[in-house]
Design an enzyme around this catalytic site. Structure first.
Site, PDB file in Angstrom:
ATOM      1  N   GLU A  42      -8.814 126.044 126.691  1.00  0.00           N
ATOM      2  CA  GLU A  42      -7.506 125.504 127.079  1.00  0.00           C
ATOM      3  C   GLU A  42      -7.142 126.104 128.421  1.00  0.00           C
ATOM      4  O   GLU A  42      -7.696 127.122 128.820  1.00  0.00           O
ATOM      5  CB  GLU A  42      -6.420 125.919 126.069  1.00  0.00           C
ATOM      6  CG  GLU A  42      -6.599 125.357 124.680  1.00  0.00           C
ATOM      7  CD  GLU A  42      -5.687 126.086 123.699  1.00  0.00           C
ATOM      8  OE1 GLU A  42      -4.473 126.148 123.959  1.00  0.00           O
ATOM      9  OE2 GLU A  42      -6.194 126.617 122.698  1.00  0.00           O
TER      10      GLU A  42
ATOM     11  N   LYS B  71      -4.992 128.297 130.876  1.00  0.00           N
ATOM     12  CA  LYS B  71      -4.131 129.472 130.738  1.00  0.00           C
ATOM     13  C   LYS B  71      -2.897 129.207 131.585  1.00  0.00           C
ATOM     14  O   LYS B  71      -2.962 129.172 132.810  1.00  0.00           O
ATOM     15  CB  LYS B  71      -4.865 130.728 131.230  1.00  0.00           C
ATOM     16  CG  LYS B  71      -4.096 132.000 130.976  1.00  0.00           C
ATOM     17  CD  LYS B  71      -4.891 133.232 131.345  1.00  0.00           C
ATOM     18  CE  LYS B  71      -4.183 134.513 130.955  1.00  0.00           C
ATOM     19  NZ  LYS B  71      -2.733 134.494 131.039  1.00  0.00           N
TER      20      LYS B  71
ATOM     21  N   ARG C 273       4.450 133.992 127.203  1.00  0.00           N
ATOM     22  CA  ARG C 273       3.977 133.827 125.828  1.00  0.00           C
ATOM     23  C   ARG C 273       5.153 134.006 124.879  1.00  0.00           C
ATOM     24  O   ARG C 273       5.849 135.012 124.943  1.00  0.00           O
ATOM     25  CB  ARG C 273       2.920 134.901 125.548  1.00  0.00           C
ATOM     26  CG  ARG C 273       2.361 134.917 124.134  1.00  0.00           C
ATOM     27  CD  ARG C 273       1.167 134.019 124.033  1.00  0.00           C
ATOM     28  NE  ARG C 273       0.557 134.046 122.718  1.00  0.00           N
ATOM     29  CZ  ARG C 273      -0.488 134.789 122.377  1.00  0.00           C
ATOM     30  NH1 ARG C 273      -1.015 135.641 123.253  1.00  0.00           N
ATOM     31  NH2 ARG C 273      -1.019 134.709 121.166  1.00  0.00           N
TER      32      ARG C 273
END
Lengths: 347, 547
Positions: free
Chosen positions: B227, B229, B234
């Site tokens: 995927e 980044k 986060r």
């Protein structure tokens, strides 16, 4: 009791510092003069190159150590309490409790007693004679810590902080920045009083003066000069050095040093942080606010002159008390030696 | 209180994280319940006293000291709590309370005391404490400890008391309340792990190791999914149902900090979900385009979140994992199964402000290398500016808290590099206090008077201890001027030290003279060989600015 005119005639402010015309002498002059009375051996008060110097034997000894035996044309030692006649005035020296040999100077004229405090403190100090209150009409005081935020804590508490840190961090060297003359030896003596019986290590720059204290009969226990090769092995030990040495290349070889600094300025957190100090120790050789005020009151004076430091607050306080008070704004007298250069064979 | 005050006092001066930890361990080990629990609460920001405000402290001191002396003192000290702590006229021994108050007594009393009684109560405590105690008390009640201890550090230290994984402490944390008796009992092995009845608990996230190119030889491309980044934050978005049936939604940072109050718009969007825990990246998305981190940054750390701010910085979560669904813990499932559940969930709910992190299709490492080099071509399109590399996840990886080696890898985009000239150096702190270790560097810019150096950043790591010693020596031997702890060094076309600076990105900045601000700059190499005149020019950096 003396009037304003009489007092300011007796002692005037000249570019070289305080001057007594009736006795023709200066006190702690900032530049060479024919006759100087020296309150104590710190370099901002005791300078070389005067014609004649009158001071306590210990102050003369300290000056000789600093500047060599020919630091003045002639030297005369005076004992605490001894009175000498100089011109029209009498002069005597009295313990100031600041460092070894430090004195207040009393000038007695016909109708007026003037005391120049020099630097002084009233807290306990096993390394010098204790401060004595000298009754006077005009008290000329320092005010290094002349703000009510400066209230020095109990000494044992500060020393315990250092000892406790050595126990908590036995793998780290504890470097204690302290002014070479007076503060360093006082910290050693206080450590002994609090039961620290390990050798105390010192920077080479303070070796001569420390030996002088010991020769004068001050017991400091086992004091050792740090040898260059020893530095990595001094984890858990206390090493006393000039304040600037803690930031010096010299400090690197010690194991993960904890940087401490023994000074009245450590009362103010921002001050400690700016200096990169991790363990501030509020140990001062100057009177704190309460002692400044108490001393003015106990002297019985009607007039206060403030030589150097934070004059405004003390002048404000004295005026509120109904005393005549004025700041002298004298330049050239330092605080607790933050920028004392490291010299004399760093090791 | 005296022990807590001594701890705060020491922590405030100690720069080293490791030494702070030792001070904390010593305190937790030697202090009794419940004091140590309240200390932990104070350091993790879990104590709030509604009525204790700076104005109250001012009024306390105004009754006790001459206003002129107060003004002079405050002006000198610069900090209200500290000024008052130092000025406070302690009563003489005969009138002083004979014991200093316990921290726990103070905390509990403050919660119970009405506003009207607060002034008198605080004055009584100040009478009973010494200067350090008074300072700590005033800092505590005004909620401004500023001792350089993060909640994270306090919690990891606590975990280390019992050799417990810090992530576990994070997981139980939000269900616990001061003075944390159950928490201390658990880390000391006296009781089992506390059971959290929090309907929307934090679950410690799984983190990735950085991938070195050489490691590809040991990895099979077919074992992994990839995927992008994303260059955001986060987060963990959690919704749950309390015992009383109330719907609870929270947004946590990756360290477990509850950030819900900063993102009310995201919390509202989260209402669409029942009982889920979503792992994803918080981004700003405008007109369908993911914005670079510098845009998101403008929405962070705001005291108040205005309607305008919400409108100007529309938030979005790009989801990449599902840890729990309808009360079922999905973490023991392989990644591909969790991903399938995530996709099914999103197909069913069709949530606003949420979408799926796209999977990059690749067959070989070479194909992935190409995708990483040019994300725009590999499917990211205009969002490519907000991508900082690729994430590799083993298809069979279960979700493990912490940073296990092997299942997940982050493969960051290559950093940017610039050759800059050292201009100023500043002494470091702690272990580095005798070293010049913070370096300000600049690049060339043309002016009417010829070329001059303009500072573009500051770096204080990236070098070895040996290189630091060399840099320190160079600074000391090339000092032009000293400004307190800072030295200006020789830096001109003929003589100067060139540093190769690596950095992650460049933003426009009105605050910097050069107009640019670097992200994460560090010294990649010292170019002893390169003449200063051959260092880069500001035009080289400006070319990197986007938009």
């Amino acid at each position: 009791m003396c009037g304003v005119m009489a007092a300011s005639d007796l002692l005037t402010l000249t570019p070289a510092g305080l001057y007594c015309p009736s006795g023709d002498f200066h006190i702690d002059p900032l530049r060479p003069v024919p006759r100087a009375l020296i309150t104590h051996g710190h370099s901002d008060h005791a300078r070389a190159g005067h014609g004649q110097v009158l001071a306590t034997a210990q102050t003369l000894g300290i000056m000789a150590l600093r500047y060599g035996p020919d630091f003045a044309g002639a030297m005369q030692a005076i004992a605490y309490g001894e009175r000498v006649k100089m011109g029209d005035v009498g002069v005597s020296f009295h313990p100031a409790g600041h460092v070894l040999g430090s004195a207040q100077i009393l000038i007695e004229a016909q109708r007026c007693r003037l005391v120049i405090s020099g630097d002084y403190k009233r807290a306990a100090d096993p390394t010098c004679a204790a401060f004595e209150v000298v009754p006077c009409d005009v008290f000329i005081t320092e005010a290094t810590f002349g703000l009510p935020v400066f209230r020095h804590p109990p000494l044992a508490q500060e020393v315990e902080k250092l000892i406790r840190s050595c126990q908590l961090f036995p793998d780290r060297a504890h470097l204690v920045g302290a002014y070479s003359l007076g503060k360093a030896q006082r910290v050693m003596a206080l450590l002994r009083q609090c039961g620290w019986d390990r050798p105390i290590y010192i920077h080479g720059a303070m070796e001569k003066i420390t030996r002088f204290y010991q020769e004068q009969g001050i017991d400091l226990g086992d004091v050792r000069k740090v040898a260059a090769a020893d530095r990595p092995n001094l984890a858990g030990e206390i090493i006393i050095c000039p304040p600037s040495a803690t930031q010096d290349i010299w400090a690197r070889k010690f194991p993960d040093p904890v940087v401490a600094f023994a000074s009245g300025w450590m009362r103010i957190r921002a001050r400690a942080r700016q200096g990169g100090v991790q363990l501030p120790l509020v140990i001062s050789d100057h009177a704190d606010w309460d002692d400044l005020c108490t001393t003015v009151e106990e002297s019985g004076c009607t007039e206060v002159w403030v030589t150097h430091g934070a004059e405004d607050a003390l002048v404000h306080w004295a005026t509120q008390k109904g005393l005549r008070a004025r700041p002298l704004h004298m330049m050239g007298y330092g605080d607790e030696g933050e920028d004392e250069p490291v010299s004399e064979g760093a090791a | 209180m005296n022990r807590f005050a001594a701890l705060l006092d020491r922590l405030a001066y100690e720069p080293s994280r490791n030494n702070k930890r030792r001070l904390l361990v010593d305190y937790f080990r030697t202090t009794d319940d419940p004091d140590r629990g309240y200390a932990l609460a104070a350091m993790t920001g879990s104590l709030k006293f509604a009525h204790a405000k700076p104005a109250l402290i001012r009024s306390l001191i105004a009754e006790r000291i001459d206003p002129v002396l107060f003004a002079m003192s405050y002006d000198y000290v610069g900090d209200l709590s500290e000024t008052v702590a130092l000025l406070w006229p302690a009563p003489d021994l005969a009138h002083r309370p004979n014991t200093a108050p316990q921290l726990s007594t103070i905390v509990e009393t403050l919660h119970e005391t009405p506003k009207s009684g607060l002034l008198q109560q605080i004055a009584l405590w100040l009478d009973a404490l010494d200067e350090t105690g008074r300072w700590a008390l005033l800092k505590l009640i005004t909620g401004a400890l500023r001792i350089g201890v993060s909640a994270r550090l306090a919690k990891t230290t606590l975990a280390s008391l019992g050799n417990i994984d810090p992530q576990e402490v994070e997981e139980v944390w939000h269900g616990l309340r001061p003075p944390y008796l159950d928490l201390f009992a658990w880390v000391e092995g006296r009781e089992p792990r506390p059971i959290s009845d929090d309907p929307a608990p934090f679950r410690a996230p799984m983190l990735a190791h950085a991938l070195e190119t050489a490691q590809f030889e040991t990895l099979q491309a077919g074992d992994f999914t990839a995927e992008w980044k994303w260059d955001g934050i986060r987060v963990q978005a959690v919704s749950g149902t309390g015992r009383d049936g109330a719907h609870v939604t929270r947004l946590y940072s990756r360290t477990g900090e509850d950030m819900s109050h900063s993102f009310p718009d995201m919390i509202e969007a989260l209402q669409a979900f029942d009982d889920v825990t979503i792992d994803g990246e918080l981004l700003v998305v405008r007109d369908g385009r993911v914005q670079p981190f510098s845009v998101l940054q403008q929405r962070l750390n705001r005291k108040t979140v205005s309607a305008k701010l919400i409108q100007d910085f529309p938030l979005h979560i790009r989801a990449y994992d599902l840890l729990a669904d309808q009360g079922e813990d999905l973490r023991p499932l392989p990644f591909v199964e969790r991903r399938a559940r995530l996709e099914a969930l999103f197909a069913r709910i069709k949530p606003r402000q949420f979408d799926l992190s796209p999977i990059i299709s690749f067959g070989t490492w070479d194909e992935l290398t190409q995708a990483r080099a040019d994300p725009a071509l590999a499917g990211a399109g205009p969002d490519a500016d907000a991508i900082e590399g690729v994430m590799l996840k083993r298809k069979d990886s279960i979700y493990v808290p912490g940073r296990p080696t092997g299942p997940w890898w982050k493969w960051k985009r290559d950093p940017f590099n610039v050759d800059a000239v050292l201009m100023y150096a500043q002494r470091g702190h702690g272990r580095r206090s005798s070293f010049y270790s913070d370096f300000t560097f600049g690049v060339w810019r043309a002016t009417a008077q010829g070329d001059e150096l303009v500072p573009v950043g500051k770096a204080y790591f990236g070098f070895t201890d040996e290189e630091l010693a060399q840099l320190d020596r160079w600074v000391r031997n090339h000092t032009l001027n000293r400004f307190g702890p800072v030295r200006e060094v020789t830096a001109n076309a003929g003589e100067g030290l060139v540093l190769e600076i690596a950095f992650e990105g460049l933003n426009r900045s009105a605050r910097h003279k050069s107009g640019v601000a670097m992200r994460f700059p560090r010294i990649a190499r010292i170019r002893w060989d390169k003449p200063a005149r051959d260092a880069d020019r500001i035009e080289n950096l400006e070319a990197l600015l986007r938009g």
